[in-house]
Design a protein around this motif. Sequence first.
Motif, PDB file in Angstrom:
ATOM      1  N   ASP A  21       0.841  -1.200   0.000  1.00 28.99           N
ATOM      2  CA  ASP A  21       0.000   0.000   0.000  1.00 28.99           C
ATOM      3  C   ASP A  21       0.873   1.246   0.000  1.00 28.99           C
ATOM      4  N   ILE A  22       1.896   1.208   0.879  1.00 27.19           N
ATOM      5  CA  ILE A  22       2.738   2.383   1.044  1.00 27.19           C
ATOM      6  C   ILE A  22       3.565   2.629  -0.210  1.00 27.19           C
ATOM      7  N   SER A  23       4.160   1.565  -0.737  1.00 29.43           N
ATOM      8  CA  SER A  23       5.084   1.790  -1.857  1.00 29.43           C
ATOM      9  C   SER A  23       4.362   2.274  -3.105  1.00 29.43           C
ATOM     10  N   ILE A  24       3.109   1.850  -3.285  1.00 28.03           N
ATOM     11  CA  ILE A  24       2.358   2.289  -4.457  1.00 28.03           C
ATOM     12  C   ILE A  24       2.038   3.786  -4.339  1.00 28.03           C
ATOM     13  N   ILE A  25       1.808   4.260  -3.128  1.00 28.20           N
ATOM     14  CA  ILE A  25       1.511   5.686  -2.933  1.00 28.20           C
ATOM     15  C   ILE A  25       2.790   6.511  -3.065  1.00 28.20           C
ATOM     16  N   LEU A  26       3.898   5.943  -2.596  1.00 30.53           N
ATOM     17  CA  LEU A  26       5.167   6.670  -2.677  1.00 30.53           C
ATOM     18  C   LEU A  26       5.582   6.914  -4.126  1.00 30.53           C
ATOM     19  N   LYS A  27       5.221   5.979  -4.992  1.00 31.25           N
ATOM     20  CA  LYS A  27       5.486   6.123  -6.418  1.00 31.25           C
ATOM     21  C   LYS A  27       4.856   7.432  -6.907  1.00 31.25           C
ATOM     22  N   GLU A  28       3.604   7.655  -6.487  1.00 30.11           N
ATOM     23  CA  GLU A  28       2.869   8.856  -6.869  1.00 30.11           C
ATOM     24  C   GLU A  28       3.522  10.090  -6.247  1.00 30.11           C
ATOM     25  N   PHE A  29       3.987   9.946  -5.013  1.00 30.40           N
ATOM     26  CA  PHE A  29       4.655  11.052  -4.324  1.00 30.40           C
ATOM     27  C   PHE A  29       5.886  11.488  -5.113  1.00 30.40           C
ATOM     28  N   GLU A  30       6.646  10.485  -5.570  1.00 24.96           N
ATOM     29  CA  GLU A  30       7.845  10.755  -6.366  1.00 24.96           C
ATOM     30  C   GLU A  30       7.504  11.551  -7.618  1.00 24.96           C
ATOM     31  N   ASN A  31       6.410  11.148  -8.265  1.00 28.77           N
ATOM     32  CA  ASN A  31       5.992  11.829  -9.486  1.00 28.77           C
ATOM     33  C   ASN A  31       5.641  13.283  -9.214  1.00 28.77           C
ATOM     34  N   LEU A  32       4.980  13.514  -8.084  1.00 29.47           N
ATOM     35  CA  LEU A  32       4.521  14.877  -7.775  1.00 29.47           C
ATOM     36  C   LEU A  32       5.667  15.756  -7.286  1.00 29.47           C
ATOM     37  N   ASP A  33       6.656  15.130  -6.643  1.00 29.13           N
ATOM     38  CA  ASP A  33       7.763  15.886  -6.049  1.00 29.13           C
ATOM     39  C   ASP A  33       8.743  16.279  -7.149  1.00 29.13           C
ATOM     40  N   VAL A  34       8.362  17.292  -7.947  1.00 32.32           N
ATOM     41  CA  VAL A  34       9.126  17.649  -9.147  1.00 32.32           C
ATOM     42  C   VAL A  34      10.530  18.113  -8.802  1.00 32.32           C
ATOM     43  N   ASP A  35      10.656  18.925  -7.732  1.00 32.42           N
ATOM     44  CA  ASP A  35      11.993  19.460  -7.398  1.00 32.42           C
ATOM     45  C   ASP A  35      12.815  18.504  -6.537  1.00 32.42           C
ATOM     46  N   LYS A  36      12.306  17.292  -6.316  1.00 33.73           N
ATOM     47  CA  LYS A  36      13.012  16.237  -5.556  1.00 33.73           C
ATOM     48  C   LYS A  36      13.494  16.718  -4.180  1.00 33.73           C
ATOM     49  N   SER A  37      12.703  17.567  -3.527  1.00 32.86           N
ATOM     50  CA  SER A  37      13.061  18.079  -2.204  1.00 32.86           C
ATOM     51  C   SER A  37      12.591  17.127  -1.105  1.00 32.86           C
ATOM     52  N   ARG A  38      11.921  16.032  -1.494  1.00 32.85           N
ATOM     53  CA  ARG A  38      11.302  15.079  -0.555  1.00 32.85           C
ATOM     54  C   ARG A  38      10.172  15.714   0.256  1.00 32.85           C
ATOM     55  N   ASN A  39       9.701  16.855  -0.197  1.00 32.37           N
ATOM     56  CA  ASN A  39       8.542  17.510   0.393  1.00 32.37           C
ATOM     57  C   ASN A  39       7.696  18.039  -0.756  1.00 32.37           C
ATOM     58  N   LEU A  40       6.394  17.948  -0.644  1.00 27.28           N
ATOM     59  CA  LEU A  40       5.513  18.545  -1.646  1.00 27.28           C
ATOM     60  C   LEU A  40       5.158  19.945  -1.189  1.00 27.28           C
TER      61      LEU A  40
END
Lengths: 341, 341
Positions: free
Chosen positions: A307-326
């Motif tokens: 469950d977690i890893s599938i959501i993190l995939k989406e987080f990675e996509n959204l985190d454009v500047d790769k700051s690990r924060n949206l």
Amino acid sequence: MVNPTLQRNIVGSPNKRRDGCSENATLADPVPTEINGTTPSPHSKSVFGKLHPSLIQVAISSSFYLIVGSVCFYLLRHQMKGHKTNGIVDSVYFCIVTMTTVGYGDITPNTVLTKLLACAYVFIGMALVGLVLSKAADYMIEKQETFLVKAIRRHRKVGPAETREEVETRGVGYKCLLVFVLLQLLLVAGVIFLATIEKLDLIDAFYCVCITITTLGYGDVSFRTKGGRVFAVFWILTSTILLAQFFLYIAELKTESRQRALVNWVLTRRFTKGDLETADTSLDGVVDASEFVLHKLKEMGKISQDDISIILKEFENLDVDKSRNLSSSDLMQTRSSQSER
Amino acid sequence: MVNPTLQRNIVGSPNKRRDGCSENATLADPVPTEINGTTPSPHSKSVFGKLHPSLIQVAISSSFYLIVGSVCFYLLRHQMKGHKTNGIVDSVYFCIVTMTTVGYGDITPNTVLTKLLACAYVFIGMALVGLVLSKAADYMIEKQETFLVKAIRRHRKVGPAETREEVETRGVGYKCLLVFVLLQLLLVAGVIFLATIEKLDLIDAFYCVCITITTLGYGDVSFRTKGGRVFAVFWILTSTILLAQFFLYIAELKTESRQRALVNWVLTRRFTKGDLETADTSLDGVVDASEFVLHKLKEMGKISQDDISIILKEFENLDVDKSRNLSSSDLMQTRSSQSER
């Protein structure tokens, strides 16, 4: 004691904060976003609505199935043997007795064609009755959810403790009791009917009721008059489904109490240094509230690593500047890159 | 693409990190904590083991129930009517036919005592068979979990994608297929047996098999020889339970695909500014990975606000210095305050 600020913020409750940061609290308040149509619950509800057919749809297909079956067995009524009353009543009665797997055997197929038809009819009918059962449960759960949403809205006026209690009262225990009371009424109605219309003595009437609602249906006692069979069509359908539902809720009650015991165990066991290290997913040396909640949810088995890893995939996509924060800038960059495409 | 560091850390996978921060990664590695006995999964497993009786316990109580019933109906065999073969075989056969709600009606109670006894027997028997069913499902799920744990261990050697696929293959679809194949075998065995020992023609044998595994049991065809009834005792029990289990797995398959569709919908819908504000529970203006995961899990309906608030209560208790972060110093203070008491 729970820090009310932290709790209210994580649970997303719309209460106003009491500690001065009212601007932030207003931003986190779900009500305005709901007006913009972005609150999750109504959306996911409509998706649920699209994805699974409603109880009404299942009820309609079951009725259709019953009508088709009754017409078939009415046309083939001369290939059936047993105690007969009225042609139409008997075929509907036979279909109900077959679908619910009561199978008294007071009317049975007598040719190869009707035997094979009965075989097919019971399999599909069984699946349909099962579907009605699960849909009825789903429906109850959805009503439950609507109730929860309302309770959360009311939450602004009453204290959180009261709301929780009210929601729990309306839970599985309530459903169990409701079904149990309905079953008792149906049982009494069945006994009275069998004793008066079918002229059975009280013991035999009670015996017939028990043999029927459990779908046992030995067939030594059954509905033999035309009026009795009309009553039986409605009575058998409701009582067998209700009994099955009752057993379902009892099982649910047990699962719930087991789940509660597990949750208590997870909550009360000591949080060790090893746990601290495992829970610290941001690797900053401390565990914040969200990390702690995720860690405990995993321990409780409510969520899995998948469950977690599938959501993190989406987080990675959204985190454009790769700051690990949206942040809002991430969202604007995502939007502009989408419109460029 | 998923940032492998972030994913592996949140999911708690034991892989070594590839980006240099190996010291932190080693701290977050669950394997050493497992040696200390603090890894959640084996603990929660043992708790589960304590909280719910095993399949074996349920099977033992069912067998005990069957034996008690058989003895009772054997002693009361002269108060039963119908086609009789051997006293002991008939009473066991009657109990099985009653517990599984097949209810052929080839042997039926003939006095008030046996009628009431049969009523009680079917209710408790039905509940027990339901329990066996749910336990069998639980057992399968637990075996599944063990498999998952093994798969995660193996994960170190093979790629994550392969492991996921393998786990999914062994999931509900696999169970469905397994039960379906077993059912086919039982069906064929039943037809062959009825055709050879009970001397039914092939259509009647097939008809009897269908009427039995669906627990319909009209009673126009049933097991009438002594040998047939001995076979029936085992065959009816396994085939009726397997068919119910098959329907259960089909329902599970449907729920799973619905769940998957909902998860996809939640993942692909746009993350708006409103969502950003709702998800930012730490009120620091940005959404970190854990906050994002919690927000999406709530949207998916996997966790509720109640789940979160109950865990936050515990977080508050542990956060002795009220820094809104758990650190080793919090844990040491908790421990010393506990030992003082």
